[in-house]
Design a protein around this motif. Structure first.
Motif, mmCIF file in Angstrom:
data_model
loop_
_atom_site.group_PDB
_atom_site.id
_atom_site.type_symbol
_atom_site.label_atom_id
_atom_site.label_comp_id
_atom_site.label_asym_id
_atom_site.label_seq_id
_atom_site.Cartn_x
_atom_site.Cartn_y
_atom_site.Cartn_z
ATOM 1 N N SER A 1 37.712 45.125 24.238
ATOM 2 C CA SER A 1 38.496 44.033 24.812
ATOM 3 C C SER A 1 39.588 43.567 23.842
ATOM 4 O O SER A 1 39.313 43.170 22.717
ATOM 5 N N ALA B 1 42.648 46.336 37.668
ATOM 6 C CA ALA B 1 41.959 45.856 36.466
ATOM 7 C C ALA B 1 40.656 45.180 36.845
ATOM 8 O O ALA B 1 39.707 45.141 36.047
ATOM 9 N N VAL B 2 40.616 44.649 38.045
ATOM 10 C CA VAL B 2 39.456 43.912 38.555
ATOM 11 C C VAL B 2 39.298 44.253 40.032
ATOM 12 O O VAL B 2 40.297 44.455 40.736
ATOM 13 N N THR C 1 36.982 42.183 34.151
ATOM 14 C CA THR C 1 37.806 43.287 33.639
ATOM 15 C C THR C 1 36.973 44.253 32.819
ATOM 16 O O THR C 1 37.072 45.482 32.981
ATOM 17 N N THR C 2 36.134 43.720 31.921
ATOM 18 C CA THR C 2 35.255 44.569 31.128
ATOM 19 C C THR C 2 34.257 45.288 32.037
ATOM 20 O O THR C 2 33.949 46.468 31.826
ATOM 21 N N TYR D 1 34.781 46.221 35.089
ATOM 22 C CA TYR D 1 35.455 47.326 35.774
ATOM 23 C C TYR D 1 35.683 48.497 34.824
ATOM 24 O O TYR D 1 35.521 49.666 35.218
ATOM 25 N N SER E 1 33.577 44.612 40.670
ATOM 26 C CA SER E 1 33.450 44.295 39.242
ATOM 27 C C SER E 1 33.206 42.806 39.037
ATOM 28 O O SER E 1 32.507 42.407 38.102
#
Length: 202
Positions: free
Chosen positions: A57, A152-153, A175-176, A178, A157
């Motif tokens: 991240s 991104a999302v 985001t993480t 996904y 997710s």
């Protein structure tokens, strides 16, 4: 490493061109060819992917990829049972390890996630079950045409991040989550023109 798909043969990174990423860097190319987008179900491998996506991240993925072996050494091969025993002395040791990303919040989140995973196992569940329950429907799985088409999302997710957080996992925003879905093969986001084929999802 356990959990990587064995169905797809390892390719010679120099023999394939036109990848959606990784051309020109053997390490990155091998990751692209052999791992990214390939289904992962092994608990240790899933824990590693989730941890590394958390460390990534705010950084370029290649930065984390180049430190991967150092991460594995620092976190006992990402054995959650071992990582769950880490205390303040281990946090200090990890903060002094120049081979990894020295971010206290991310280090402590990885340890907390090992605790969460152990609790999940004690409850009779698996990380594999949790992650894959949020895979998009098969009818939605089409390769994107360009990177502009890669989200991104996604709703999945967001739902995955919400469930992971409810289970005590940290550093797992949508985001993480996904990025982990991409890394673990829940989605195949290789671009439509990419020459590398991944194994069947699921």
């Amino acid at each position: 490493m356990p959990g990587l798909a064995a169905a797809r043969p390892t390719l010679d990174p120099t023999a394939v061109l036109g990848r959606c990423f990784g051309d020109g860097d053997p390490l990155y190319a091998a990751y692209h060819d052999d791992e990214w987008g390939t289904p992962v179900h092994d608990e240790h491998a899933l824990f590693e992917r989730l941890a590394l996506e958390g460390f990534q991240s705010g950084l370029a993925w290649i930065t984390v990829l180049r430190k991967r072996e150092a991460f594995r050494s620092a976190f006992a091969g990402f054995d959650p049972e071992v990582v769950a025993t880490y205390g303040e002395a281990d946090v200090a040791r990890l903060m002094a390890d120049a081979g990894i990303v020295r971010n206290r919040a991310k280090i402590e989140a990885t340890i907390a996630n090992a605790h969460a995973l152990r609790a999940l196992h004690e409850a009779g569940r698996t990380l594999d079950e949790v992650l894959w329950s949020h895979a998009p429907a098969a009818t939605d799985r089409r390769r994107p045409e360009t990177w502009a088409d890669v989200p991104a999302v996604t709703p999945e997710s967001r739902a995955l991040a919400k469930e992971l957080k409810s289970l005590g996992f940290r550093f797992v925003g949508p985001t993480t989550a996904y990025a982990a879905m991409q890394a673990c093969g829940l989605v195949d986001d290789h671009l439509a023109g990419c020459p590398v084929l991944v194994g069947p999802i699921g």
